[in-house]
Design a protein around this motif. Sequence first.
Motif, mmCIF file in Angstrom:
data_model
loop_
_atom_site.group_PDB
_atom_site.id
_atom_site.type_symbol
_atom_site.label_atom_id
_atom_site.label_comp_id
_atom_site.label_asym_id
_atom_site.label_seq_id
_atom_site.Cartn_x
_atom_site.Cartn_y
_atom_site.Cartn_z
ATOM 1 N N THR A 7 -7.477 -17.602 4.568
ATOM 2 C CA THR A 7 -7.669 -16.218 5.130
ATOM 3 C C THR A 7 -6.640 -15.603 5.426
ATOM 4 O OG1 THR A 7 -7.792 -17.166 7.384
ATOM 5 C CG2 THR A 7 -9.807 -17.224 6.065
ATOM 6 N N ARG A 8 -6.686 -14.216 5.463
ATOM 7 C CA ARG A 8 -5.310 -13.367 5.742
ATOM 8 C C ARG A 8 -5.860 -12.221 6.408
ATOM 9 N NH1 ARG A 8 -3.592 -9.050 4.139
ATOM 10 N NH2 ARG A 8 -4.918 -8.749 2.423
ATOM 11 N N VAL A 9 -5.028 -11.550 7.426
ATOM 12 C CA VAL A 9 -5.346 -10.092 8.049
ATOM 13 C C VAL A 9 -3.825 -9.489 7.828
ATOM 14 C CG1 VAL A 9 -7.196 -10.500 9.517
ATOM 15 C CG2 VAL A 9 -4.774 -10.985 10.304
ATOM 16 N N SER A 10 -3.704 -8.511 7.453
ATOM 17 C CA SER A 10 -2.447 -7.485 7.243
ATOM 18 C C SER A 10 -1.723 -7.530 8.698
ATOM 19 C CB SER A 10 -2.682 -6.291 6.762
ATOM 20 O OG SER A 10 -3.351 -6.247 5.626
ATOM 21 N N THR A 11 -2.134 -7.269 9.797
ATOM 22 C CA THR A 11 -1.341 -6.889 11.001
ATOM 23 C C THR A 11 -1.750 -7.876 11.878
ATOM 24 O OG1 THR A 11 -3.014 -5.617 12.099
ATOM 25 C CG2 THR A 11 -1.641 -4.454 10.497
ATOM 26 N N ALA A 12 -0.444 -8.258 12.998
ATOM 27 C CA ALA A 12 -0.824 -8.989 14.045
ATOM 28 C C ALA A 12 -1.830 -8.404 15.179
ATOM 29 C CB ALA A 12 0.678 -9.107 14.923
ATOM 30 N N GLU A 17 -6.757 -9.066 17.898
ATOM 31 C CA GLU A 17 -7.782 -8.310 18.539
ATOM 32 C C GLU A 17 -9.188 -8.155 17.702
ATOM 33 O OE1 GLU A 17 -6.715 -4.471 19.557
ATOM 34 O OE2 GLU A 17 -4.567 -4.906 20.568
ATOM 35 N N GLY A 18 -9.082 -8.437 16.467
ATOM 36 C CA GLY A 18 -10.236 -8.510 15.614
ATOM 37 C C GLY A 18 -11.011 -9.819 15.381
ATOM 38 N N GLU A 19 -11.942 -9.645 14.946
ATOM 39 C CA GLU A 19 -12.818 -10.843 14.280
ATOM 40 C C GLU A 19 -12.504 -11.140 12.975
ATOM 41 O OE1 GLU A 19 -17.030 -10.676 15.677
ATOM 42 O OE2 GLU A 19 -16.371 -10.412 17.660
ATOM 43 N N SER A 20 -11.812 -10.443 12.399
ATOM 44 C CA SER A 20 -11.581 -10.742 10.863
ATOM 45 C C SER A 20 -11.431 -11.908 10.301
ATOM 46 C CB SER A 20 -10.634 -9.745 10.444
ATOM 47 O OG SER A 20 -10.440 -9.625 8.979
ATOM 48 N N LEU A 21 -10.533 -12.782 10.960
ATOM 49 C CA LEU A 21 -10.220 -14.124 10.573
ATOM 50 C C LEU A 21 -11.403 -15.015 10.814
ATOM 51 C CD1 LEU A 21 -6.480 -14.534 11.935
ATOM 52 C CD2 LEU A 21 -7.416 -14.592 9.409
ATOM 53 N N GLU A 22 -11.975 -14.793 12.032
ATOM 54 C CA GLU A 22 -13.434 -15.600 12.093
ATOM 55 C C GLU A 22 -14.501 -15.220 10.815
ATOM 56 O OE1 GLU A 22 -14.658 -15.340 16.175
ATOM 57 O OE2 GLU A 22 -12.369 -15.820 16.622
ATOM 58 N N ILE A 44 -4.435 -20.309 7.120
ATOM 59 C CA ILE A 44 -4.474 -18.714 7.740
ATOM 60 C C ILE A 44 -3.463 -18.077 7.870
ATOM 61 C CG2 ILE A 44 -5.220 -17.834 9.989
ATOM 62 C CD1 ILE A 44 -6.989 -20.622 10.705
ATOM 63 N N GLU A 45 -3.346 -16.891 7.333
ATOM 64 C CA GLU A 45 -2.117 -15.850 7.403
ATOM 65 C C GLU A 45 -2.441 -14.892 8.257
ATOM 66 O OE1 GLU A 45 1.301 -16.543 5.793
ATOM 67 O OE2 GLU A 45 -0.025 -16.954 4.074
ATOM 68 N N GLY A 50 -1.296 -7.680 2.142
ATOM 69 C CA GLY A 50 -1.729 -8.037 0.816
ATOM 70 C C GLY A 50 -0.818 -7.882 -0.336
ATOM 71 N N SER A 51 0.202 -6.931 -0.228
ATOM 72 C CA SER A 51 1.031 -6.755 -1.275
ATOM 73 C C SER A 51 2.200 -7.764 -1.486
ATOM 74 C CB SER A 51 1.665 -5.214 -0.868
ATOM 75 O OG SER A 51 2.550 -5.297 0.442
#
Length: 74
Positions: A7-12, A17-22, A44-45, A50-51
Amino acid sequence: MTVYGYTRVSTARQASEGESLEVQQRAITGYAMMQGHAVTPTYIEQGVSGSVPLHEREQGARLLGALQSGDMIV
């Protein structure tokens, strides 16, 4: 065969704050279960664009280093 999750999200901010990783983790687990597999482990990143090539990301490099022939990444 080992089935790895990634799993990965672009910003700290997305990571904190988000649920994206979950949401990603639930989707990975659900997909693997539908295919008859269990996911262990998940890498988990957080806060990595993504670039950036996978092998240059901390967790991506760890994942690639753990892979054996026949393993799967979801």
